[in-house]
Design a protein around this motif. Sequence first.
Motif, PDB file in Angstrom:
ATOM      1  N   LEU A  11      54.568  64.703  58.851  1.00 45.99           N
ATOM      2  CA  LEU A  11      54.758  63.457  58.101  1.00 45.99           C
ATOM      3  C   LEU A  11      55.466  63.689  56.770  1.00 45.99           C
ATOM      4  O   LEU A  11      56.296  62.880  56.350  1.00 45.99           O
ATOM      5  CB  LEU A  11      53.408  62.773  57.854  1.00 45.99           C
ATOM      6  N   ILE A  12      55.112  64.784  56.112  1.00 46.10           N
ATOM      7  CA  ILE A  12      55.695  65.034  54.784  1.00 46.10           C
ATOM      8  C   ILE A  12      56.897  65.972  54.864  1.00 46.10           C
ATOM      9  O   ILE A  12      57.467  66.337  53.845  1.00 46.10           O
ATOM     10  CB  ILE A  12      54.649  65.576  53.794  1.00 46.10           C
ATOM     11  N   GLN A  13      57.263  66.356  56.093  1.00 44.93           N
ATOM     12  CA  GLN A  13      58.429  67.217  56.331  1.00 44.93           C
ATOM     13  C   GLN A  13      58.342  68.518  55.527  1.00 44.93           C
ATOM     14  O   GLN A  13      59.297  68.947  54.878  1.00 44.93           O
ATOM     15  CB  GLN A  13      59.724  66.472  55.998  1.00 44.93           C
ATOM     16  N   LEU A  14      57.159  69.122  55.589  1.00 46.33           N
ATOM     17  CA  LEU A  14      56.944  70.388  54.901  1.00 46.33           C
ATOM     18  C   LEU A  14      57.882  71.455  55.468  1.00 46.33           C
ATOM     19  O   LEU A  14      58.165  71.473  56.670  1.00 46.33           O
ATOM     20  CB  LEU A  14      55.484  70.821  55.063  1.00 46.33           C
ATOM     21  N   GLN A  15      58.338  72.339  54.609  1.00 51.79           N
ATOM     22  CA  GLN A  15      59.316  73.349  55.009  1.00 51.79           C
ATOM     23  C   GLN A  15      58.741  74.264  56.094  1.00 51.79           C
ATOM     24  O   GLN A  15      57.597  74.733  55.982  1.00 51.79           O
ATOM     25  CB  GLN A  15      59.734  74.192  53.804  1.00 51.79           C
ATOM     26  N   CYS A  70      43.966  74.468  51.029  1.00 50.24           N
ATOM     27  CA  CYS A  70      42.797  73.632  50.713  1.00 50.24           C
ATOM     28  C   CYS A  70      43.199  72.240  50.244  1.00 50.24           C
ATOM     29  O   CYS A  70      42.568  71.245  50.621  1.00 50.24           O
ATOM     30  CB  CYS A  70      41.936  74.314  49.649  1.00 50.24           C
ATOM     31  N   GLN A  71      44.244  72.162  49.443  1.00 46.89           N
ATOM     32  CA  GLN A  71      44.652  70.842  48.965  1.00 46.89           C
ATOM     33  C   GLN A  71      45.238  70.000  50.093  1.00 46.89           C
ATOM     34  O   GLN A  71      45.035  68.778  50.125  1.00 46.89           O
ATOM     35  CB  GLN A  71      45.638  70.985  47.803  1.00 46.89           C
ATOM     36  N   LEU A  72      45.926  70.626  51.020  1.00 47.81           N
ATOM     37  CA  LEU A  72      46.429  69.872  52.173  1.00 47.81           C
ATOM     38  C   LEU A  72      45.283  69.441  53.079  1.00 47.81           C
ATOM     39  O   LEU A  72      45.337  68.363  53.686  1.00 47.81           O
ATOM     40  CB  LEU A  72      47.450  70.707  52.951  1.00 47.81           C
ATOM     41  N   GLU A  73      44.234  70.252  53.155  1.00 48.25           N
ATOM     42  CA  GLU A  73      43.033  69.835  53.888  1.00 48.25           C
ATOM     43  C   GLU A  73      42.413  68.614  53.214  1.00 48.25           C
ATOM     44  O   GLU A  73      41.992  67.666  53.887  1.00 48.25           O
ATOM     45  CB  GLU A  73      42.022  70.988  53.932  1.00 48.25           C
ATOM     46  N   TYR A  92      50.797  56.531  51.415  1.00 46.32           N
ATOM     47  CA  TYR A  92      50.135  57.816  51.650  1.00 46.32           C
ATOM     48  C   TYR A  92      51.175  58.913  51.862  1.00 46.32           C
ATOM     49  O   TYR A  92      51.114  59.977  51.219  1.00 46.32           O
ATOM     50  CB  TYR A  92      49.219  57.720  52.873  1.00 46.32           C
ATOM     51  N   ILE A  93      52.143  58.674  52.724  1.00 48.47           N
ATOM     52  CA  ILE A  93      53.155  59.690  53.033  1.00 48.47           C
ATOM     53  C   ILE A  93      53.991  60.006  51.801  1.00 48.47           C
ATOM     54  O   ILE A  93      54.207  61.175  51.457  1.00 48.47           O
ATOM     55  CB  ILE A  93      54.053  59.224  54.194  1.00 48.47           C
ATOM     56  N   ASP A  94      54.466  58.961  51.116  1.00 43.57           N
ATOM     57  CA  ASP A  94      55.293  59.177  49.920  1.00 43.57           C
ATOM     58  C   ASP A  94      54.526  59.948  48.852  1.00 43.57           C
ATOM     59  O   ASP A  94      55.103  60.796  48.150  1.00 43.57           O
ATOM     60  CB  ASP A  94      55.769  57.841  49.349  1.00 43.57           C
ATOM     61  N   THR A  95      53.241  59.658  48.723  1.00 42.68           N
ATOM     62  CA  THR A  95      52.417  60.350  47.730  1.00 42.68           C
ATOM     63  C   THR A  95      52.271  61.825  48.076  1.00 42.68           C
ATOM     64  O   THR A  95      52.429  62.701  47.224  1.00 42.68           O
ATOM     65  CB  THR A  95      51.039  59.685  47.630  1.00 42.68           C
ATOM     66  N   MET A  96      51.988  62.121  49.336  1.00 39.71           N
ATOM     67  CA  MET A  96      51.754  63.507  49.751  1.00 39.71           C
ATOM     68  C   MET A  96      53.046  64.318  49.903  1.00 39.71           C
ATOM     69  O   MET A  96      52.996  65.546  49.975  1.00 39.71           O
ATOM     70  CB  MET A  96      50.956  63.544  51.054  1.00 39.71           C
ATOM     71  N   LYS A  97      54.181  63.651  49.903  1.00 36.18           N
ATOM     72  CA  LYS A  97      55.443  64.384  49.954  1.00 36.18           C
ATOM     73  C   LYS A  97      55.690  65.178  48.671  1.00 36.18           C
ATOM     74  O   LYS A  97      56.643  65.961  48.599  1.00 36.18           O
ATOM     75  CB  LYS A  97      56.614  63.424  50.203  1.00 36.18           C
ATOM     76  N   CYS A  98      54.837  64.994  47.683  1.00 35.34           N
ATOM     77  CA  CYS A  98      54.947  65.794  46.466  1.00 35.34           C
ATOM     78  C   CYS A  98      54.901  67.281  46.789  1.00 35.34           C
ATOM     79  O   CYS A  98      55.592  68.084  46.153  1.00 35.34           O
ATOM     80  CB  CYS A  98      53.842  65.428  45.479  1.00 35.34           C
ATOM     81  N   TRP A 120      48.623  70.207  39.300  1.00 30.29           N
ATOM     82  CA  TRP A 120      49.066  68.808  39.292  1.00 30.29           C
ATOM     83  C   TRP A 120      48.600  68.049  40.534  1.00 30.29           C
ATOM     84  O   TRP A 120      48.149  66.904  40.452  1.00 30.29           O
ATOM     85  CB  TRP A 120      50.590  68.736  39.184  1.00 30.29           C
ATOM     86  N   THR A 121      48.682  68.676  41.703  1.00 26.79           N
ATOM     87  CA  THR A 121      48.496  67.959  42.966  1.00 26.79           C
ATOM     88  C   THR A 121      47.048  67.651  43.315  1.00 26.79           C
ATOM     89  O   THR A 121      46.797  66.923  44.278  1.00 26.79           O
ATOM     90  CB  THR A 121      49.141  68.746  44.127  1.00 26.79           C
ATOM     91  N   TYR A 122      46.095  68.156  42.523  1.00 30.35           N
ATOM     92  CA  TYR A 122      44.718  67.702  42.730  1.00 30.35           C
ATOM     93  C   TYR A 122      44.627  66.201  42.489  1.00 30.35           C
ATOM     94  O   TYR A 122      43.736  65.522  43.012  1.00 30.35           O
ATOM     95  CB  TYR A 122      43.744  68.464  41.813  1.00 30.35           C
ATOM     96  N   ARG A 123      45.559  65.656  41.730  1.00 30.36           N
ATOM     97  CA  ARG A 123      45.588  64.214  41.458  1.00 30.36           C
ATOM     98  C   ARG A 123      45.889  63.417  42.739  1.00 30.36           C
ATOM     99  O   ARG A 123      45.256  62.402  43.008  1.00 30.36           O
ATOM    100  CB  ARG A 123      46.652  63.897  40.405  1.00 30.36           C
ATOM    101  N   GLN A 124      46.890  63.872  43.483  1.00 29.50           N
ATOM    102  CA  GLN A 124      47.277  63.159  44.701  1.00 29.50           C
ATOM    103  C   GLN A 124      46.168  63.178  45.747  1.00 29.50           C
ATOM    104  O   GLN A 124      45.934  62.175  46.428  1.00 29.50           O
ATOM    105  CB  GLN A 124      48.547  63.789  45.299  1.00 29.50           C
ATOM    106  N   VAL A 125      45.478  64.320  45.886  1.00 25.38           N
ATOM    107  CA  VAL A 125      44.477  64.446  46.947  1.00 25.38           C
ATOM    108  C   VAL A 125      43.119  63.873  46.548  1.00 25.38           C
ATOM    109  O   VAL A 125      42.183  63.911  47.336  1.00 25.38           O
ATOM    110  CB  VAL A 125      44.328  65.913  47.415  1.00 25.38           C
TER     111      VAL A 125
END
Length: 279
Positions: A11-15, A70-73, A92-98, A120-125
């Motif tokens: 969904l987030i097109q992770l590398q 862990c953050q992706l979990e 949700y997708i746009d937020t997690m694409k960070c 920073w990304t603890y905020r999104q999750v």
Amino acid sequence: MGMTQEKLYNLIQLQPEIIQKLKLMDSHMNMKAVENELNQMVDRKSSWEAYQRLKTIFQEDEEHLRMLYCQLECACRIYEKYVEKNIPVNIYIDTMKCFTRFMEECKKKNGRMFFDRGWWTYRQVSMSLFRIGALEYEFKEYNRENVIAVHIPSDADLSPASVSQSMEQAEKFFKAYYSDYQFCKYTCNSWLLSPVLKPLLSRESNILSFQERFDIIEENQDDKEFLEWLFQAPADTEYSNLPSVTSLQKRVKTLLQNGRTVGSAYGILKKRCRNWIKV
């Protein structure tokens, strides 16, 4: 149906190279040992403390991939709360694409990909921050008052129409899903608001248009984050080694070599802009 890590990666097109490393960790991660931290990280009130404890637990993790895992979990777990609140899946997708965006930014700055944004990304999750259109919006406090902090992602379209559309969507979002925040002030703390930039920008500049939406409350000349965002360079980079490709890079580089700096500024969205007048 719940969210899985593999589905989230797509969904987030992770590398692919990061996905491969994460999948190799599947059988080695003892998630039960950090279950308490995971439960607290998805809670806005305890997410920062949970991140700090995980950082201590994973201190030998050179590329911080265990933190990323862990953050992706947590991002998977928080999906159910999005569903419960009927928040659109595109937010949700746009937020997690960070996570994907930060990997690209890391590669630009360091020449390779590793996870350097767990702070920073603890905020999104934890559903503390949402990407809505071009901009991101975070629950914050200023002078003991609840506010909505506006953040500018590196890939944001800062054209006046795009910014107005994002802010209009954000106002509808908070009214629909967080009604206790619908009348809060919108604030922004960024190098893009620095008054130092004004004489360096043309009147047609999107940055200048964005600045004009805010009343500047305070400035911070010691802030050096603009070096990373404008030049994709570490804060300790010699000014002579900074790139000078864009006109703004050239002008800011000259300014720095003349002993000045950009810093940052904190602003509050003007009341007239709450009517979403395009400026």
